[in-house]
Design a protein around this motif. Structure first.
Motif, PDB file in Angstrom:
ATOM      1  N   GLU A 520       0.824  -1.208   0.000  1.00 32.92           N
ATOM      2  CA  GLU A 520       0.000   0.000   0.000  1.00 32.92           C
ATOM      3  C   GLU A 520       0.859   1.260   0.000  1.00 32.92           C
ATOM      4  OE1 GLU A 520      -2.556  -0.447   3.365  1.00 32.92           O
ATOM      5  OE2 GLU A 520      -4.184  -1.328   2.186  1.00 32.92           O
ATOM      6  N   GLN A 521       1.921   1.240   0.801  1.00 33.46           N
ATOM      7  CA  GLN A 521       2.795   2.417   0.877  1.00 33.46           C
ATOM      8  C   GLN A 521       3.538   2.634  -0.438  1.00 33.46           C
ATOM      9  OE1 GLN A 521       2.715   4.600   3.443  1.00 33.46           O
ATOM     10  NE2 GLN A 521       1.076   3.227   4.134  1.00 33.46           N
ATOM     11  N   LYS A 524       1.077   4.007  -2.937  1.00 37.85           N
ATOM     12  CA  LYS A 524       0.812   5.429  -2.719  1.00 37.85           C
ATOM     13  C   LYS A 524       1.929   6.293  -3.294  1.00 37.85           C
ATOM     14  CE  LYS A 524      -2.024   5.085   1.479  1.00 37.85           C
ATOM     15  NZ  LYS A 524      -2.071   5.345   2.947  1.00 37.85           N
ATOM     16  N   TYR A 525       3.172   5.825  -3.098  1.00 35.12           N
ATOM     17  CA  TYR A 525       4.308   6.595  -3.628  1.00 35.12           C
ATOM     18  C   TYR A 525       4.262   6.643  -5.147  1.00 35.12           C
ATOM     19  CZ  TYR A 525       9.000   7.667  -5.220  1.00 35.12           C
ATOM     20  OH  TYR A 525      10.058   8.208  -5.897  1.00 35.12           O
ATOM     21  N   GLN A 527       1.709   6.277  -7.070  1.00 35.84           N
ATOM     22  CA  GLN A 527       0.579   7.076  -7.527  1.00 35.84           C
ATOM     23  C   GLN A 527       0.797   8.565  -7.297  1.00 35.84           C
ATOM     24  OE1 GLN A 527      -2.501   5.068  -5.301  1.00 35.84           O
ATOM     25  NE2 GLN A 527      -3.170   3.884  -7.082  1.00 35.84           N
ATOM     26  N   SER A 528       1.718   8.893  -6.396  1.00 36.10           N
ATOM     27  CA  SER A 528       2.009  10.312  -6.158  1.00 36.10           C
ATOM     28  C   SER A 528       2.794  10.926  -7.305  1.00 36.10           C
ATOM     29  CB  SER A 528       2.796  10.477  -4.857  1.00 36.10           C
ATOM     30  OG  SER A 528       4.113   9.974  -5.004  1.00 36.10           O
TER      31      SER A 528
END
Length: 535
Positions: A520-521, A524-525, A527-528
């Motif tokens: 997940e982390q 998120k990165y 997708q950032s």
């Protein structure tokens, strides 16, 4: 990962782990050509002498070791054999009595070969000598058996170290091929050779700064290393004796000659690199140029450096417009396309992993209380008496103390064999204002103060370890200077963990849960990063 320096070794008889069977191919004249490897007592080519057709004599299955009984320069050499093969009469097959992995057999073959100087034409390996043959292997101190896991991990590490530069080189060649062939979507049929002075508007060598003159700081210092994007360290020098650059390429003139890297940040350049810059160029065009510039390493070496005059005479084969000018727009668009494809593929992989893990961990979970001493059959105290008794070293081994920062690492110190303790454990902090009650998972070997207690369990890895430390840290509020976390109190602490149908800790659930958090982390990165920029 432990190394040879902190591993105990022991002599074992070869016959404890292997069945010895002598080769049977003794009539070379009768053999015909085929596709079965014939292993002989050679000192090269993994013992391969020829390839033969099947005959009436036995062949040996793969995943064994072959040992040369005699031979000029080959006696005593052991090889790992992955494939079915035939053996001539000068070779003995060492067949594992119980399953051993490829990496373990490679390690054992290496240990056997270390004794090759004992044998030769006048002193061959006969049956009697094989029965009494001893070899030294890493010792598992808990079981007094060979430490097969250490051998496996060590050879995997060595394999990765050997393969890494080869894989990187192949990847670079693949990128170059994609560039030269147009990369599928982005096509460019017009290529032209340009001088470095036509490609770059600024070509300037860095300035010499002796190691003794470096001051501590956080400014990247770029030199002629081929690792870490060319960064050789970090310095704090801020005077006229340095040259600072940013948003440019560097080219190693000496050392790892031809290594080029892109730097979007401010850095200090040594005199072993040259700055290559062109006003208005974006990072994608710079990245396109790197693999093409790297090809200079095939032409230059340590004895033939890239000096200022030679670089001016060098040319680069680059995409050109219909007018014969450098097509920087194509370079930038091509690399954006490459980055976009890589990001999309990576995002897809992590989304799939995330979905799989969610399927595994969703649903009802049963929990149960465990005494810490039951969860960790092996609880040992740190061995160090304090930093006053050991030398600090920047490149030394981790030194653990009563801190909940930096994953428990206070500093790095000299490797004292008597105080080094094995990694893959949880270190429980039993002292220290603000830190007492915390715990950290340690994967690497380390030295710890007596304020730490180390818990070992064979099911620990970085995922289960971090899961348990998160839960174990919930007790930290009960301790203070008036009520310390003694070894006795620690052993009686209760940890609540997920359990399987048998009421045992559900290690698989804990690992999948933490893998899910990690995915997940990472997602998120990724997708950032604004993928629209690359479309």
């Amino acid at each position: 990962m432990r190394n040879f320096e902190n591993v105990k070794w022991k002599d074992f008889y070869l016959s404890e782990f292997f069945c010895c069977e002598k080769g049977n191919q003794n009539n070379m004249a009768s053999l015909t050509a085929g596709d079965i490897p014939l292993v002989s007592a050679k000192k090269c080519d993994n013992g391969y002498k020829d390839f033969i057709a099947p005959n009436r004599k036995k062949t040996f299955r793969g995943n064994i070791i072959t040992l040369n009984n005699d031979g000029d320069g080959g006696a005593g050499i052991a090889y790992y054999q992955p494939y079915t093969m035939a053996l001539d009469s000068h070779v003995t097959a060492l067949i594992p009595l119980s399953p051993l992995s490829r990496h373990v057999l490679l390690f054992v073959a290496m240990c056997i070969t270390k004794q090759r100087n004992r044998f030769g034409h006048g002193y061959s390996l006969n049956n009697n000598r094989l029965r009494s043959f001893k070899l030294m292997l890493p010792l598992n101190e808990e079981t007094t058996a060979p430490d097969w896991q250490f051998m496996e991990d060590y050879m995997k590490q060595k394999e990765q170290q050997i393969l890494k530069p080869t894989i990187e080189k192949l990847c670079k060649r693949l990128i170059i091929k994609n560039i030269l062939m147009g990369g599928g979507k982005s096509l460019c049929s017009n290529w032209k050779a340009f001088y470095f002075t036509e490609v770059f508007t600024e070509i300037q060598r860095g300035k010499r700064l002796k190691k003794a003159d470096h001051t501590e700081g956080d400014i990247p210092y770029v030199s002629s290393t081929s690792l870490n994007n060319g960064i050789d360290g970090f310095i704090g020098n801020d005077d006229g004796g340095i040259r600072r650059f940013e948003n440019c390429l560097t080219l190693a003139n000496s050392g790892s000659v031809g290594s080029a890297f892109y730097h979007r940040y401010t850095f200090v350049a040594s005199d072993h690199v040259t700055k290559l810059k062109r006003d208005g160029l974006d990072k994608y065009a710079y990245l396109f140029l790197i693999p093409i510039i790297n090809r200079l390493s095939e032409k230059y070496s340590f004895n033939r450096e890239i000096n200022d005059e030679r670089i001016k005479r060098e040319k680069l084969l680059l995409p050109a417009t219909d007018k014969g000018e450098i097509d920087f727009a194509f370079m930038s668009a091509f690399m954006k396309d490459v980055e976009h494809n890589i990001l999309n593929t990576t995002l897809k992989v992590f989304k799939e992993r995330l979905n799989v893990n969610k399927c595994k961990i969703w649903g009802g979970v049963n929990w149960k209380n465990f005494l810490l001493r039951d969860l960790f059959p092996k609880l040992v105290a740190g061995k160090s008496k304090g930093l006053n008794h050991i030398e600090k070293l920047d490149d030394g081994i981790s030194y653990l103390g009563a801190t909940n920062q930096n994953n428990g690492v206070l500093c790095f110190v000299n490797r004292d064999k008597n105080t080094i303790q094995k990694g893959n454990c949880i270190a429980f902090i039993r002292n220290g204002e603000g830190s007492m009650g915390y715990s950290v998972y340690k994967v690497e070997d380390f030295i710890a103060t007596s304020d730490m207690t180390l818990g070992y369990n064979k099911h620990l890895n970085r995922y289960t370890g971090t899961f348990i430390t998160t839960i174990a840290d919930r007790v930290r509020g009960k301790y203070n200077f008036g009520y310390k976390r003694s070894a006795t109190r620690l052993s009686k602490e209760i940890i609540t963990l997920p359990v399987d149908n048998n009421g045992s800790p559900d290690w698989a659930y804990m690992e999948n849960y933490m893998r899910n958090i990690e995915s997940e982390q990472i997602l998120k990165y990724l997708q950032s990063i604004d993928c629209k920029e690359y479309a």
